[in-house]
Design an enzyme around this catalytic site. Structure first.
Site, PDB file in Angstrom:
ATOM      1  N   GLU A 178     -29.940   2.514 -19.425  1.00  0.00           N
ATOM      2  CA  GLU A 178     -28.598   3.108 -19.401  1.00  0.00           C
ATOM      3  C   GLU A 178     -28.234   3.500 -17.968  1.00  0.00           C
ATOM      4  O   GLU A 178     -27.973   4.674 -17.681  1.00  0.00           O
ATOM      5  CB  GLU A 178     -28.547   4.352 -20.294  1.00  0.00           C
ATOM      6  CG  GLU A 178     -28.845   4.104 -21.758  1.00  0.00           C
ATOM      7  CD  GLU A 178     -28.958   5.406 -22.560  1.00  0.00           C
ATOM      8  OE1 GLU A 178     -29.114   6.490 -21.966  1.00  0.00           O
ATOM      9  OE2 GLU A 178     -28.895   5.327 -23.789  1.00  0.00           O
ATOM     10  N   GLY A 216     -26.198   4.214 -14.671  1.00  0.00           N
ATOM     11  CA  GLY A 216     -24.814   4.480 -14.277  1.00  0.00           C
ATOM     12  C   GLY A 216     -24.693   4.444 -12.770  1.00  0.00           C
ATOM     13  O   GLY A 216     -24.172   3.513 -12.163  1.00  0.00           O
ATOM     14  N   ARG A 245     -18.919  16.607  -6.231  1.00  0.00           N
ATOM     15  CA  ARG A 245     -20.383  16.596  -6.079  1.00  0.00           C
ATOM     16  C   ARG A 245     -20.900  17.509  -4.957  1.00  0.00           C
ATOM     17  O   ARG A 245     -21.862  18.243  -5.168  1.00  0.00           O
ATOM     18  CB  ARG A 245     -20.897  15.162  -5.893  1.00  0.00           C
ATOM     19  CG  ARG A 245     -20.517  14.213  -7.030  1.00  0.00           C
ATOM     20  CD  ARG A 245     -21.301  12.902  -7.029  1.00  0.00           C
ATOM     21  NE  ARG A 245     -22.692  13.123  -7.361  1.00  0.00           N
ATOM     22  CZ  ARG A 245     -23.669  13.161  -6.505  1.00  0.00           C
ATOM     23  NH1 ARG A 245     -23.433  12.935  -5.225  1.00  0.00           N
ATOM     24  NH2 ARG A 245     -24.902  13.416  -6.888  1.00  0.00           N
ATOM     25  N   TYR A 281     -23.301  20.253  -6.517  1.00  0.00           N
ATOM     26  CA  TYR A 281     -24.752  20.002  -6.358  1.00  0.00           C
ATOM     27  C   TYR A 281     -25.202  20.099  -4.905  1.00  0.00           C
ATOM     28  O   TYR A 281     -26.339  19.742  -4.595  1.00  0.00           O
ATOM     29  CB  TYR A 281     -25.117  18.587  -6.847  1.00  0.00           C
ATOM     30  CG  TYR A 281     -24.498  18.153  -8.144  1.00  0.00           C
ATOM     31  CD1 TYR A 281     -24.841  18.750  -9.351  1.00  0.00           C
ATOM     32  CD2 TYR A 281     -23.575  17.116  -8.166  1.00  0.00           C
ATOM     33  CE1 TYR A 281     -24.269  18.328 -10.535  1.00  0.00           C
ATOM     34  CE2 TYR A 281     -23.005  16.687  -9.355  1.00  0.00           C
ATOM     35  CZ  TYR A 281     -23.353  17.298 -10.536  1.00  0.00           C
ATOM     36  OH  TYR A 281     -22.790  16.874 -11.707  1.00  0.00           O
ATOM     37  N   CYS A 295      -7.835  25.976  -2.500  1.00  0.00           N
ATOM     38  CA  CYS A 295      -8.069  27.370  -2.110  1.00  0.00           C
ATOM     39  C   CYS A 295      -9.399  27.882  -2.635  1.00  0.00           C
ATOM     40  O   CYS A 295      -9.448  28.715  -3.549  1.00  0.00           O
ATOM     41  CB  CYS A 295      -6.929  28.230  -2.630  1.00  0.00           C
ATOM     42  SG  CYS A 295      -5.380  27.629  -1.983  1.00  0.00           S
ATOM     43  N   GLU A 296     -10.493  27.374  -2.131  1.00  0.00           N
ATOM     44  CA  GLU A 296     -11.843  27.811  -2.497  1.00  0.00           C
ATOM     45  C   GLU A 296     -12.752  27.545  -1.299  1.00  0.00           C
ATOM     46  O   GLU A 296     -12.676  26.470  -0.708  1.00  0.00           O
ATOM     47  CB  GLU A 296     -12.413  26.976  -3.660  1.00  0.00           C
ATOM     48  CG  GLU A 296     -11.651  27.066  -4.933  1.00  0.00           C
ATOM     49  CD  GLU A 296     -12.459  27.652  -6.078  1.00  0.00           C
ATOM     50  OE1 GLU A 296     -13.579  28.151  -5.850  1.00  0.00           O
ATOM     51  OE2 GLU A 296     -11.940  27.609  -7.195  1.00  0.00           O
TER      52      GLU A 296
HETATM   53  N1  LLP Z   1     -28.151   8.123 -20.168  1.00  0.00           N
HETATM   54  C1  LLP Z   1     -27.998   9.435 -20.453  1.00  0.00           C
HETATM   55  C2  LLP Z   1     -28.421   9.928 -21.750  1.00  0.00           C
HETATM   56  C3  LLP Z   1     -27.439  10.305 -19.490  1.00  0.00           C
HETATM   57  O1  LLP Z   1     -27.317  11.598 -19.766  1.00  0.00           O
HETATM   58  C4  LLP Z   1     -27.048   9.798 -18.221  1.00  0.00           C
HETATM   59  C5  LLP Z   1     -26.466  10.677 -17.198  1.00  0.00           C
HETATM   60  C6  LLP Z   1     -27.218   8.416 -17.967  1.00  0.00           C
HETATM   61  C7  LLP Z   1     -27.783   7.619 -18.959  1.00  0.00           C
HETATM   62  C8  LLP Z   1     -26.837   7.786 -16.673  1.00  0.00           C
HETATM   63  O2  LLP Z   1     -27.599   8.305 -15.623  1.00  0.00           O
HETATM   64  P1  LLP Z   1     -27.569   7.647 -14.155  1.00  0.00           P
HETATM   65  O3  LLP Z   1     -28.165   6.277 -14.249  1.00  0.00           O
HETATM   66  O4  LLP Z   1     -26.151   7.588 -13.711  1.00  0.00           O
HETATM   67  O5  LLP Z   1     -28.371   8.571 -13.341  1.00  0.00           O
HETATM   68  N2  LLP Z   1     -22.642  14.239 -12.427  1.00  0.00           N
HETATM   69  C9  LLP Z   1     -24.008  14.131 -11.938  1.00  0.00           C
HETATM   70  C10 LLP Z   1     -24.842  13.178 -12.768  1.00  0.00           C
HETATM   71  C11 LLP Z   1     -24.877  13.541 -14.239  1.00  0.00           C
HETATM   72  C12 LLP Z   1     -25.701  12.577 -15.063  1.00  0.00           C
HETATM   73  C13 LLP Z   1     -25.511  12.817 -16.502  1.00  0.00           C
HETATM   74  N3  LLP Z   1     -26.218  11.917 -17.377  1.00  0.00           N
HETATM   75  C14 LLP Z   1     -23.959  13.725 -10.479  1.00  0.00           C
HETATM   76  O6  LLP Z   1     -22.861  13.584  -9.924  1.00  0.00           O
HETATM   77  O7  LLP Z   1     -25.000  13.590  -9.846  1.00  0.00           O
END
Ligand code: LLP
Length: 429
Positions: free
Chosen positions: A274, A276, A313, A317, A356-357
């Site tokens: 999965e 992303g 981000r 983070y 404004c932060e």
């Molecule tokens: N599968 C599940 C169950 C997940 O919760 C996530 C991400 C992915 C796959 C995809 O993960 P990736 O391959 O993208 O690492 N907003 C945060 C990242 C949050 C990730 C949430 N879950 C950031 O900007 O770093």
């Protein structure tokens, strides 16, 4: 610099299109994505894991623009969704629900019914209560719901605490014993079938060991599930492969594959991934224009038109994104390979937005060559968790998005107008 975003004489290019030209045409802030970069990442994942006949389910949450989803769908791609909304996007973009997994800790009955109706490949199940809900909805619809319990393998992925999910004390998944108890209960439910096992240990993971540890626990769990009579055919390792934000810190996917493939092979399952961030993260930049340069005491603030509402981000983070002028002025060079090193001829600046932060910054104490009001800046590695996390805070319309393919560039989302922003609000004036 990579082949998709490169500096030529006149400045930054995305593939064969000048970024400055796109900023003129579509305005700023502007997200620009490279189609070839996305395709190359997808192909790389398929090649690295080929032995396990993987289903690479692109994680829609990272970047859900319909044009991006269409690129994935056209490559025969599969998807990972976490809401009825994301499932709708996949369907509209021409993706195949039968190659779509449905994850998330809080699925509503309506979402479960919509996913069953669409015929998703399986539900990743996060709790006993969720399994009950799926069984009830499926039974009412006269269906058998394909499911995969999400197991929490209790490994430390060594990433930011907000995006770490694989440890025991996480809201995600279930401990091993609890997932096996759930598998026992599921064996007595005629309207669910456990066809897979799911884990996802975190995001932006840059070492392979946590995956190897999690995978070997997965093999044991699958054995135990099979002993209970479940036809487990899919081993879902989740996402989380890290990318290089600075340069060089992440492992190539082939190294993750070397750690994962031999272990998962023992399970005699097909592999689901999965991913992303690794698909889209380095396939996108955020382009902004400098509004003012302000000196306060010793500090130089570069105030530009992309803010925390466009890219949250850094604020959320404290994450690092490379930032460099789109068209460096005479004397300034192309961006350095190593942003940590002292860079000659630069000034340390805080690159901030108009919100404004005090938390509204893209970078702090960042080396920039000489820039002036009106110059364009590129914030790199902004293709994942950028636009999808954007908001309208301070009543700022969200950015436009462009998809580049070779020498052509298409608007993938036009800029919101103020009228559109206000339209849903009801007031008698
Ligand atoms: N599968 C599940 C169950 C997940 O919760 C996530 C991400 C992915 C796959 C995809 O993960 P990736 O391959 O993208 O690492 N907003 C945060 C990242 C949050 C990730 C949430 N879950 C950031 O900007 O770093």
């Amino acid at each position: 610099m990579d082949p998709y975003f490169s500096y030529r004489d006149s400045g930054l290019y995305c593939e064969d299109v000048a970024v400055a030209r796109l900023a003129e045409e579509f305005g700023t802030p502007l997200y620009i994505y490279s189609k070839s970069a996305i395709v190359a990442q997808l192909d790389g994942l398929h090649a690295a894991f080929a032995e396990l006949d993987p289903l690479v389910c692109y994680s829609v949450k990272a970047n859900s623009n319909l044009s991006v989803l269409k690129v994935v769908a056209e490559r025969g791609g599969a998807f990972d969704v976490v809401s009825g909304g994301e499932l709708r996007r996949v369907q509209v973009a021409g993706g195949n629900p039968r190659k779509t997994v449905f994850a998330g800790v809080g699925k509503t009955d309506e979402e479960i019914a919509a996913a069953l109706e669409a015929g998703v490949l399986m539900f990743n199940v996060e709790s006993e209560a969720e399994l009950d809900a799926i069984a009830r909805v499926a039974s009412a619809m006269g269906r058998v719901a394909p499911c995969a319990p999400r197991v929490n393998p209790d490994v430390d992925p060594k990433t930011h605490r907000y995006i770490s999910t694989g440890k025991k004390e996480s809201k995600f998944g279930m401990h091993i014993e609890r997932s096996l108890a759930l598998a026992e209960a599921a064996a007595k439910m005629p309207s669910v079938s456990l066809i897979g096992m799911h884990m996802h240990i975190g995001s932006q993971i840059t070492t392979v060991e946590p995956y190897a540890g999690a995978a070997s626990k997965g093999v044991e769990i699958i054995d135990a599930m099979r002993r209970l009579g479940h036809p487990v055919a899919w081993f879902n390792m989740g996402g989380g492969f890290g990318i290089s934000y600075r340069g060089g810190e992440a492992k190539p996917v082939a190294e993750f594959a070397r750690a994962i493939v031999p272990v998962v092979r023992e399970s005699r399952c097909r592999l689901i991934l999965e991913p992303g961030r690794v698909v889209v993260g380095n396939a996108g930049v955020l382009v902004s224009r400098v509004i003012f340069i302000k000196k306060s005491g010793e500090k130089t603030f570069v105030i530009q038109d992309a803010a925390m509402n466009d890219l949250i981000r850094p604020a959320l983070y404290e994450s690092f994104h490379r930032i460099w002028p789109v068209s460096p002025r005479a004397g300034a060079t192309a961006p350095p390979d190593d942003f940590e090193a002292a860079i000659a001829g630069t000034t340390a600046c805080d690159i901030v937005g108009p919100v404004c932060e005090s938390g509204d910054f893209l970078a702090k104490d960042r080396a920039l060559p000489s820039i002036e009001r009106g110059d364009l800046l590129a914030t790199f590695s902004a293709g994942a968790y950028g636009m999808v996390m954007a908001s309208n805070y301070n009543t700022r319309p969200r950015a436009a998005e462009v998809l580049v393919d070779g020498s052509s560039a298409k608007l993938a989302r036009r800029r919101e107008t103020l009228d559109e922003l206000l339209a849903p609000e009801l007031v008698e004036l």
